[in-house]
Design a protein around this motif. Structure first.
Motif, mmCIF file in Angstrom:
data_model
loop_
_atom_site.group_PDB
_atom_site.id
_atom_site.type_symbol
_atom_site.label_atom_id
_atom_site.label_comp_id
_atom_site.label_asym_id
_atom_site.label_seq_id
_atom_site.Cartn_x
_atom_site.Cartn_y
_atom_site.Cartn_z
ATOM 1 N N SER A 30 0.837 -1.191 0.000
ATOM 2 C CA SER A 30 0.000 0.000 0.000
ATOM 3 C C SER A 30 0.872 1.240 0.000
ATOM 4 C CB SER A 30 -0.894 0.022 1.230
ATOM 5 O OG SER A 30 -0.131 0.330 2.382
ATOM 6 N N SER A 32 1.069 4.152 2.304
ATOM 7 C CA SER A 32 0.542 4.420 3.646
ATOM 8 C C SER A 32 1.164 5.708 4.174
ATOM 9 C CB SER A 32 0.823 3.244 4.581
ATOM 10 O OG SER A 32 2.154 2.799 4.466
ATOM 11 N N ARG A 51 4.423 1.939 -1.183
ATOM 12 C CA ARG A 51 4.313 0.503 -1.447
ATOM 13 C C ARG A 51 5.412 -0.261 -0.710
ATOM 14 N NH1 ARG A 51 0.212 0.307 -4.696
ATOM 15 N NH2 ARG A 51 -0.180 1.989 -6.182
ATOM 16 N N ALA A 96 -4.283 5.080 3.955
ATOM 17 C CA ALA A 96 -3.685 4.088 3.055
ATOM 18 C C ALA A 96 -4.448 4.073 1.733
ATOM 19 C CB ALA A 96 -3.690 2.695 3.681
ATOM 20 N N TYR A 98 -4.283 1.780 -2.289
ATOM 21 C CA TYR A 98 -3.675 0.646 -2.978
ATOM 22 C C TYR A 98 -3.519 0.865 -4.474
ATOM 23 C CZ TYR A 98 -4.452 -1.542 1.477
ATOM 24 O OH TYR A 98 -4.429 -1.836 2.821
#
Length: 124
Positions: A30, A32, A51, A96, A98
């Motif tokens: 992710s 974050s 990531r 977060a 993705y």
């Protein structure tokens, strides 16, 4: 779902470590981040990890004092805050995403998942 914790009242110059636990999805791969919002101000970017690259990014105001890290095995992200200043007083949020690209890492609206926030108060 993200759950931030670790906030509190500290004196200037001291340290504090915030934690953000993820449930339902992992932090692995992710983007974050930590953001903060002081009273009467807009939410601002603090720090992020991109990531699984290991690359970290910081706001100029916290560079050299704050450190972001993650334990993917425990689904937890941390923000180590050293040499705290009264200007660091804010509600701190973990976030977060993705699917984000690197150029959006400092943009709060680019993150889909948010924790509830934890209050950090730094006294002078």
């Amino acid at each position: 779902q993200l759950q931030a914790s670790g906030g509190g009242l500290v004196q200037a110059g001291n340290s504090l470590r915030l934690s953000c636990a993820a449930s339902g999805r992992t932090f692995s791969n992710s983007v974050s981040a930590w953001f903060r919002q002081a009273p009467g101000k807009e939410r601002e970017f603090v720090a992020a990890m991109f990531r699984n690259s290991g690359n970290t990014y910081y706001a100029d105001s916290v560079k050299g004092r704050f450190s972001v890290s993650r334990n993917n095995a425990k689904n937890t992200m941390f923000l180590q805050m050293n040499s705290l200043k009264p200007d660091d007083t804010a509600v701190y949020y973990c976030a977060a995403d993705y699917s984000m690209i690197l150029s959006s890492i400092r943009t709060s609206r680019a993150y889909d998942y948010w924790g509830q926030g934890t209050l950090v108060t730094v006294s002078s």
